[in-house]
Design an enzyme around this catalytic site. Sequence first.
Site, PDB file in Angstrom:
ATOM      1  N   TYR A   1      21.525 -92.097 -11.392  1.00 47.76           N
ATOM      2  CA  TYR A   1      22.538 -92.017 -12.453  1.00 47.76           C
ATOM      3  C   TYR A   1      22.570 -93.341 -13.207  1.00 47.76           C
ATOM      4  CZ  TYR A   1      27.132 -91.309 -14.665  1.00 47.76           C
ATOM      5  OH  TYR A   1      28.160 -91.174 -15.565  1.00 47.76           O
TER       6      TYR A   1
ATOM      7  N   PHE B   1      27.921 -91.395 -22.500  1.00 49.50           N
ATOM      8  CA  PHE B   1      26.532 -91.823 -22.307  1.00 49.50           C
ATOM      9  C   PHE B   1      26.210 -91.637 -20.835  1.00 49.50           C
ATOM     10  CE2 PHE B   1      23.337 -94.640 -20.720  1.00 49.50           C
ATOM     11  CZ  PHE B   1      22.437 -94.880 -21.743  1.00 49.50           C
ATOM     12  N   GLU B   2      25.162 -90.861 -20.572  1.00 49.88           N
ATOM     13  CA  GLU B   2      24.692 -90.715 -19.187  1.00 49.88           C
ATOM     14  C   GLU B   2      23.199 -90.444 -19.247  1.00 49.88           C
ATOM     15  OE1 GLU B   2      28.200 -88.625 -16.493  1.00 49.88           O
ATOM     16  OE2 GLU B   2      26.943 -87.326 -17.693  1.00 49.88           O
ATOM     17  N   ILE B   3      22.449 -91.099 -18.400  1.00 56.84           N
ATOM     18  CA  ILE B   3      21.055 -90.699 -18.187  1.00 56.84           C
ATOM     19  C   ILE B   3      20.971 -90.463 -16.689  1.00 56.84           C
ATOM     20  CG2 ILE B   3      18.617 -91.334 -18.340  1.00 56.84           C
ATOM     21  CD1 ILE B   3      19.299 -93.213 -20.616  1.00 56.84           C
TER      22      ILE B   3
ATOM     23  N   HIS C   1      33.520 -87.470 -12.807  1.00 58.83           N
ATOM     24  CA  HIS C   1      32.132 -87.809 -12.448  1.00 58.83           C
ATOM     25  C   HIS C   1      32.089 -89.041 -11.547  1.00 58.83           C
ATOM     26  CE1 HIS C   1      29.683 -85.713 -15.903  1.00 58.83           C
ATOM     27  NE2 HIS C   1      30.408 -84.877 -15.184  1.00 58.83           N
TER      28      HIS C   1
END
Length: 514
Positions: free
Chosen positions: A234, A353-355, A390
């Site tokens: 994450y 924003f998440e990768i 999350h």
Amino acid sequence: MLRIRAKVRRACEEISDNREFFLTLAASIVFLFVLLTKVFVKGVVFPIETSDKYIGSDRDKPFYEGCVDTMQYLKDPAYTKMNATFVMLTRNEEIDGVLHSVNSLESRFNQWFHYPYVFLNDVPFSEEFKREIKNAVSGEVQFGLVDKYMWQIPEETSDPRAFKNAIDTQGDRGFLYGGSASYHRMCRFYSGSFYRHPLVQRHEWYWRVEPEVDFYCDITYDPFFEMARHNKKYGFNILIEEIYATVPNLFRYTMAFIKKYRIKTKTLWKLFSMNHYILKTSNQELQDWVNFYRDVEPKLVEKLIIEDFLKGEDPEDSIGLNFLIRRSKSSTPIVEDKFENEEYNLIHFWSNFEIARVDTFDNPIYNAYFEYLDKMGGFWRERWGDAPVHSLGLGLTMNVEDIHYFRDIGYQHSVMAHCPKNAPHKQLVYKEGDPRHKRGYFKNWYDSTSENGSGCRCSCPSQRDTEDKSSECMDRWKNLLTADDAELDGGRHSGYVDTNKVERKLKQKLFQSD
Ligand SMILES: Nc1nc2c(ncn2[C@@H]2O[C@H](COP(=O)(O)OP(=O)(O)O)[C@@H](O)[C@H]2O)c(=O)[nH]1
Ligand SMILES: *[C@@H]1O[C@H](CO)[C@@H](O)[C@H](O)[C@H]1NC(C)=O
Ligand SMILES: *[C@@H]1O[C@H](CO)[C@@H](O)[C@H](O)[C@H]1NC(C)=O
Ligand SMILES: [Mg+2]
């Protein structure tokens, strides 16, 4: 020199009754002095800001500092394009904002890598929307519908009056977006459903994007590939505190879930949980009293003095008597949000924003966590955001080293921006990968570099960096990066202060003459 001084003195004498002049002069000198020290003695007089410091350790650091030669990177036989996609939930009306984000992302990254996109909507996308998107992107695109089972909150139909009442109340009380049913749906969708959408499920990795965001630096390597190579699961870009009023019961339910399913939290848990278990002692009264380190000494002093008084050796001991009276009058302090000696510190990864890997959330523990929260009704009775959900969920399943801080990615969404300093000696010449992204005259126009910079060709806004605005959050992250393994202790808190030792020390101080 002397003559000049004499001149100044004479000049001053002439106007010595003019106090205003002196005051202005003094103020100017002080101002100049402050300005000069600020420039020259930065770090001595004024502390270095977080955004100027180095952040990193073996647990996590930027994959690259500065630019990478992308053409060479892509040709490396060890490199493979990943099974990954961008994901954006959006509305037809937001097309301008969507194009803004897509153009920024293409120009700064995807024109070299051509990753696909998944666009999701609760109503079908218009032909115009699809056409404009297809013209802007350099990868494949898919447009998906979010069906009403994923989108609607069950109580909207099962208990519409209670639902409406809860939303309206939150609106009346002025919670940010509290009065918007669609915002609640959106938060619930991103908390527990987006990763189960069939179009997202086709991929192993996703990068979440929102309309109206900006990327300020060139991303010249493949973040998905590097995440995989470094065993990351994450990635985040901004760490901030949530508005308390939106999540008053989230932590309580999270702790209840942990208890019910006997979850063993992982080390990341310590990023989000405040510890109130301060004293190692079997004395329950002390345990309940001492919730912060600052409580330790006063409470132990009180205990020792009263114990001494109760021995009855000094009938005139008015100090001891006073302490006893004070204690009997006072009640155990209440830490309202303490639950099993822990409390949520409101810190979370800002999830617009998440990768991440899709199975970061699509796994039995997180899915059970979401189902549990959903049943508790906090997605409509309160306004739980997908970001704190999350984050707390990650605390159940991830260790610190599973997480990556994309410090080198300059990013802004609404009022928050993170933009790194450029890395020294590692700025390469911009080469376009797609003719739509010519930068012309400004192609090598970027901010100057700085010792601890990690960015590649960043052009940052003047806005203060979130690293500095919420530096306490960053400090917590930094502490976890450098803590030793024993300290992380699987994310569990334990009594830190050895009560006997402190008592011994205090006794010496208090009863020295004995
Ligand atoms: N299709 C659709 N998208 C929505 C809806 N509500 C929010 N979104 C999307 O969800 C994302 C987050 O919503 P936004 O209002 O920007 O929330 P904020 O970023 O927290 O201010 C954006 O991409 C919106 O386009 C909705 O009712 N329908
Ligand atoms: C770079 O970071 C280190 C460690 O955080 C700090 O001591 C140093 O002063 C920083 N350099 C600058 C130019 O701020
Ligand atoms: C990508 O990942 C998904 C989910 O794991 C899998 O179902 C799919 O077959 C993969 N696609 C490719 C091309 O490897
Ligand atoms: Mg938004």
